[in-house]
Design a protein around this motif. Structure first.
Motif, PDB file in Angstrom:
ATOM      1  N   PHE A   1       0.840  -1.192   0.000  1.00  0.00           N
ATOM      2  CA  PHE A   1       0.000   0.000   0.000  1.00  0.00           C
ATOM      3  C   PHE A   1       0.876   1.242   0.000  1.00  0.00           C
ATOM      4  CE2 PHE A   1      -2.890  -3.164   1.765  1.00  0.00           C
ATOM      5  CZ  PHE A   1      -4.102  -2.838   1.172  1.00  0.00           C
ATOM      6  N   LEU A   2       0.394   2.283  -0.691  1.00  0.00           N
ATOM      7  CA  LEU A   2       1.013   3.601  -0.660  1.00  0.00           C
ATOM      8  C   LEU A   2       0.006   4.562  -0.055  1.00  0.00           C
ATOM      9  CD1 LEU A   2       3.172   5.750  -1.500  1.00  0.00           C
ATOM     10  CD2 LEU A   2       1.953   5.905  -3.700  1.00  0.00           C
ATOM     11  N   ILE A   3       0.401   5.246   0.996  1.00  0.00           N
ATOM     12  CA  ILE A   3      -0.479   6.219   1.658  1.00  0.00           C
ATOM     13  C   ILE A   3       0.124   7.601   1.469  1.00  0.00           C
ATOM     14  CG2 ILE A   3      -1.449   6.985   3.851  1.00  0.00           C
ATOM     15  CD1 ILE A   3      -0.420   3.377   3.489  1.00  0.00           C
ATOM     16  N   VAL A   4      -0.665   8.543   0.958  1.00  0.00           N
ATOM     17  CA  VAL A   4      -0.198   9.914   0.744  1.00  0.00           C
ATOM     18  C   VAL A   4      -1.169  10.873   1.419  1.00  0.00           C
ATOM     19  CG1 VAL A   4       1.070   9.460  -1.385  1.00  0.00           C
ATOM     20  CG2 VAL A   4      -1.357   9.979  -1.505  1.00  0.00           C
ATOM     21  N   MET A   5      -0.639  11.858   2.152  1.00  0.00           N
ATOM     22  CA  MET A   5      -1.483  12.794   2.902  1.00  0.00           C
ATOM     23  C   MET A   5      -0.902  14.200   2.840  1.00  0.00           C
ATOM     24  SD  MET A   5      -1.891  10.282   6.202  1.00  0.00           S
ATOM     25  CE  MET A   5      -0.141   9.883   6.005  1.00  0.00           C
ATOM     26  N   ASN A   6      -1.723  15.142   2.457  1.00  0.00           N
ATOM     27  CA  ASN A   6      -1.336  16.542   2.392  1.00  0.00           C
ATOM     28  C   ASN A   6      -1.696  17.207   3.720  1.00  0.00           C
ATOM     29  OD1 ASN A   6      -0.871  19.223   1.828  1.00  0.00           O
ATOM     30  ND2 ASN A   6      -2.408  19.394   0.197  1.00  0.00           N
ATOM     31  N   PHE A   7      -0.703  17.635   4.478  1.00  0.00           N
ATOM     32  CA  PHE A   7      -0.927  18.254   5.784  1.00  0.00           C
ATOM     33  C   PHE A   7      -1.054  19.773   5.686  1.00  0.00           C
ATOM     34  CE2 PHE A   7      -0.087  14.159   7.437  1.00  0.00           C
ATOM     35  CZ  PHE A   7      -0.298  14.149   8.810  1.00  0.00           C
ATOM     36  N   SER A   8      -1.406  20.291   4.535  1.00  0.00           N
ATOM     37  CA  SER A   8      -1.475  21.747   4.369  1.00  0.00           C
ATOM     38  C   SER A   8      -2.823  22.179   3.799  1.00  0.00           C
ATOM     39  CB  SER A   8      -0.360  22.229   3.443  1.00  0.00           C
ATOM     40  OG  SER A   8      -0.656  21.908   2.087  1.00  0.00           O
ATOM     41  N   ALA A   9      -3.076  23.503   3.892  1.00  0.00           N
ATOM     42  CA  ALA A   9      -4.337  24.076   3.415  1.00  0.00           C
ATOM     43  C   ALA A   9      -4.268  24.490   1.949  1.00  0.00           C
ATOM     44  CB  ALA A   9      -4.701  25.294   4.272  1.00  0.00           C
ATOM     45  N   GLY A  10      -3.184  24.137   1.263  1.00  0.00           N
ATOM     46  CA  GLY A  10      -3.066  24.421  -0.161  1.00  0.00           C
ATOM     47  C   GLY A  10      -2.798  23.156  -0.945  1.00  0.00           C
ATOM     48  N   ASN A  11      -2.870  23.247  -2.262  1.00  0.00           N
ATOM     49  CA  ASN A  11      -2.519  22.085  -3.080  1.00  0.00           C
ATOM     50  C   ASN A  11      -1.042  21.745  -2.870  1.00  0.00           C
ATOM     51  OD1 ASN A  11      -5.100  22.032  -4.098  1.00  0.00           O
ATOM     52  ND2 ASN A  11      -4.577  23.029  -6.035  1.00  0.00           N
ATOM     53  N   ALA A  12      -0.712  20.478  -2.978  1.00  0.00           N
ATOM     54  CA  ALA A  12       0.676  20.055  -2.751  1.00  0.00           C
ATOM     55  C   ALA A  12       0.994  18.851  -3.613  1.00  0.00           C
ATOM     56  CB  ALA A  12       0.902  19.730  -1.277  1.00  0.00           C
ATOM     57  N   GLY A  13       2.197  18.833  -4.157  1.00  0.00           N
ATOM     58  CA  GLY A  13       2.639  17.716  -4.968  1.00  0.00           C
ATOM     59  C   GLY A  13       3.503  16.767  -4.178  1.00  0.00           C
ATOM     60  N   VAL A  14       3.527  15.506  -4.634  1.00  0.00           N
ATOM     61  CA  VAL A  14       4.360  14.504  -3.993  1.00  0.00           C
ATOM     62  C   VAL A  14       4.915  13.567  -5.057  1.00  0.00           C
ATOM     63  CG1 VAL A  14       2.335  13.060  -3.519  1.00  0.00           C
ATOM     64  CG2 VAL A  14       4.450  12.673  -2.247  1.00  0.00           C
TER      65      VAL A  14
END
Length: 582
Positions: A526-539
């Motif tokens: 599994f790959l889990i990705v989470m954006n901890f910010s109030a704006g768009n974010a790339g990973v």
């Protein structure tokens, strides 16, 4: 008290050999597989969960009335905060009788009914064991302070006044932060690391230890399933009470935690109680190092099953926190326990403010998404997850603005200290609005009726006004609610043991706004990705993730992984769980 996780896999079988039809895979006969590793623990704060009799205080019958709700969450065990007889100086963490139920909470018959109701639903019960200290109204202490020759004198720590004032010890809850309290009856001081009404027990006394083991056998004999040992890393003291260096209180756990014969006490407890019952055990606190933590929980030590460490929850600050620091802390703990030992995973409890207000964003535009994202983190990490009641709704901090709103002894005594010393009261009120323990102790928000459906009387503490929109009844009706997302997560974890035992690998380590990792094992990835910010974010994601299947997302729309550069753009507080090809 701080944080971490744990454990690597024995690749002795693959999940394809197990049934996965909506039920948790059964692997009790597999090496290293234990029910308490695979359990999702739900913490219930009895005083604030559900009031059945209108006195404004939650009780056991109230919890019983909500057992079907607890069952619906997909959790496996309930950790119950103290329900013993207590004068409530510290909301039950000052026990006056360990074998009796607090009158406000009900009777022993109510407890028996609660335990039976939980077990009928396949849910285990974990009890809080508070034995670093008792209440000063416990019969032991009454006898101890009555005379220097009392047989109970050595149940506590005393310093005779004719020997002068004892060396300074820091109290977490006392107004003056002085842990020695003078008692004129026998012209002596007694020790209390917490409130003056919580005298510390003397674990050097074998009679005291046998009293504690008797209490544990009493509850284990009733059929409970585990113990959480409150503040237990503090029980062992150097009873010569040497002078500590000036300023030690800034790092007091270094001097208080894991001292003396603590491990001897735990090994004795294991031999006399824990090994004789099918119970799990967890310590609050994991010491001052990974060595300390391993000594508590490694199986060959014959002490405890897991520790409840606090470095992770301490990441959140009123001024904000660094996600890079958070990733470093959690990854470091995971690495330290990848081969051996077991720990818990959590971000909130009764001693912390609300999860979404500390680690997420409780503004209306972001509360739901960030609450779901944080649930994704806790329920896809390695270790036994502990979840605090109400966080599955995205309940927020209380929004208290004046000191009269607060009830917590720690908060109130610190306010008294600041006012008496001419400190900055305005700054303190701002600080506790973010961090006070009372933020998580407001009543559970069941519905939008008066007092949030918690009580038909006057609640013991004020209820946040947002209960009219943030409540369980409203979220039951919304398939996209925080509550129903939480249920999807518990189901996902129980059906995929790689999320319990699988290897953890940090992805895109230097990304300042996105936390991403792989969980691999049991024939799954599994790959889990989470954006901890109030704006768009790339990973940036692994190249072999471009054909991944989305199994869960907290947004209705999920941006696809761009195959050209193996990258993904996430919306504010977006969380996505991908299943990769083995």
């Amino acid at each position: 008290m701080k944080q971490r996780f744990l454990f690597r896999l024995s690749f002795l079988f693959v999940l394809s050999a197990l049934k996965s039809n909506g039920q948790q895979a059964t692997v009790e006969n597999a090496p290293d597989h234990k029910w308490w590793k695979e359990a999702i623990v739900y913490q219930v704060y009895p005083r604030s969960f559900k009031d059945s009799d209108g006195d404004g205080v939650g009780d056991l019958k109230g919890i019983i009335s909500k057992l079907d709700y607890i069952k619906s969450l997909g959790v496996d065990a309930v950790w119950l905060n103290p329900i013993y007889s207590s004068p409530n100086d510290d909301n039950g963490y000052d026990v006056s009788d360990y074998r009796a139920i607090m009158k406000e909470f009900g009777t022993m018959e109510d407890f028996d009914a609660l335990l039976k109701g939980l077990h009928e639903r396949g849910i285990r019960l974990i009890m809080d064991l508070v034995v670093n200290h008792s209440s000063d109204e416990h019969e032991w202490f009454k006898q101890s302070r009555s005379s220097r020759t009392s047989p109970y004198r050595d149940y506590y720590h005393w310093w005779n006044a004719e020997n002068g004032k004892p060396p300074y010890r820091y109290s977490l809850f006392d107004v003056a932060h002085d842990a020695w309290r003078y008692d004129s009856l026998t012209n002596a001081y007694y020790l209390h690391y917490f409130s003056r009404k919580q005298p510390d027990l003397n674990w050097e006394n074998p009679k005291l230890r046998q009293e504690v083991y008797g209490i544990m056998k009493f509850w284990a004999g009733k059929g409970i399933d585990g113990f959480r040992l409150d503040a237990f890393q503090f029980v062992a003291k150097d009873t010569t009470f040497p002078e500590f260096p000036k300023g030690f209180e800034k790092n007091f756990t270094h001097y208080y935690a894991m001292q003396g014969n603590l491990h001897g006490y735990l090994q004795e407890m294991n031999k006399e109680v824990l090994s004789k019952y099918n119970v799990m055990s967890v310590a609050e606190g994991a010491g001052n190092s990974f060595t300390d933590a391993h000594n508590l929980v490694d199986e060959d030590r014959h002490e405890l099953n897991m520790a409840y460490a606090f470095e992770g929850v301490d990441v959140a600050k009123p001024e904000g926190y660094s996600l890079l620091h958070m990733k470093e802390v959690f990854s470091r703990w995971d690495s330290a326990f990848a081969q051996k030992g077991w720990l818990s995973i959590f971000l909130a409890n009764h001693d912390q403010a609300r999860l979404v207000s500390r680690f997420g964003n409780d503004a209306p535009a972001f509360r739901e998404a960030s609450a779901k994202m944080l649930a994704t983190f806790v329920l896809t990490m390695r270790g036994t997850p502990y979840w605090y009641n109400g966080d599955e709704l995205g309940m927020t901090n209380a929004g208290f603005t004046k000191i009269d709103d607060y009830k917590d002894v720690q908060t109130l005594n610190e306010y008294r200290r600041i006012t008496s010393t001419g400190g900055d009261v305005t700054a303190y009120l701002k600080q506790i609005a973010f961090s006070s323990r009372d933020n998580s102790r407001t009543p559970f928000q069941w519905d939008n009726t008066a007092n949030s459906g918690f009580t038909y009387g006057k609640p013991w503490i004020n209820i946040p006004s947002n209960y009219k929109t943030i409540n369980a009844a409203a979220q039951e009706k919304d398939p996209a609610s925080v509550l129903n997302y939480f249920r999807k997560l518990t189901k996902l974890r129980k059906e995929n043991l790689s999320l319990v035992y699988g290897k953890y690998t940090l992805v895109d380590k230097a990304n300042p706004t996105v936390y991403a990792y792989l969980r691999e094992g049991e024939g799954q990835r599994f790959l889990i990705v989470m954006n901890f910010s109030a704006g768009n974010a790339g990973v940036a994601v692994p190249g072999n993730a471009t054909n991944a299947e989305v199994v869960l997302s907290n947004y209705r729309e999920v941006a696809a992984i761009e195959k050209k550069n193996s990258s993904l753009t996430l919306k504010p507080y977006q969380a996505v769980v991908f299943k990769l090809k083995p």
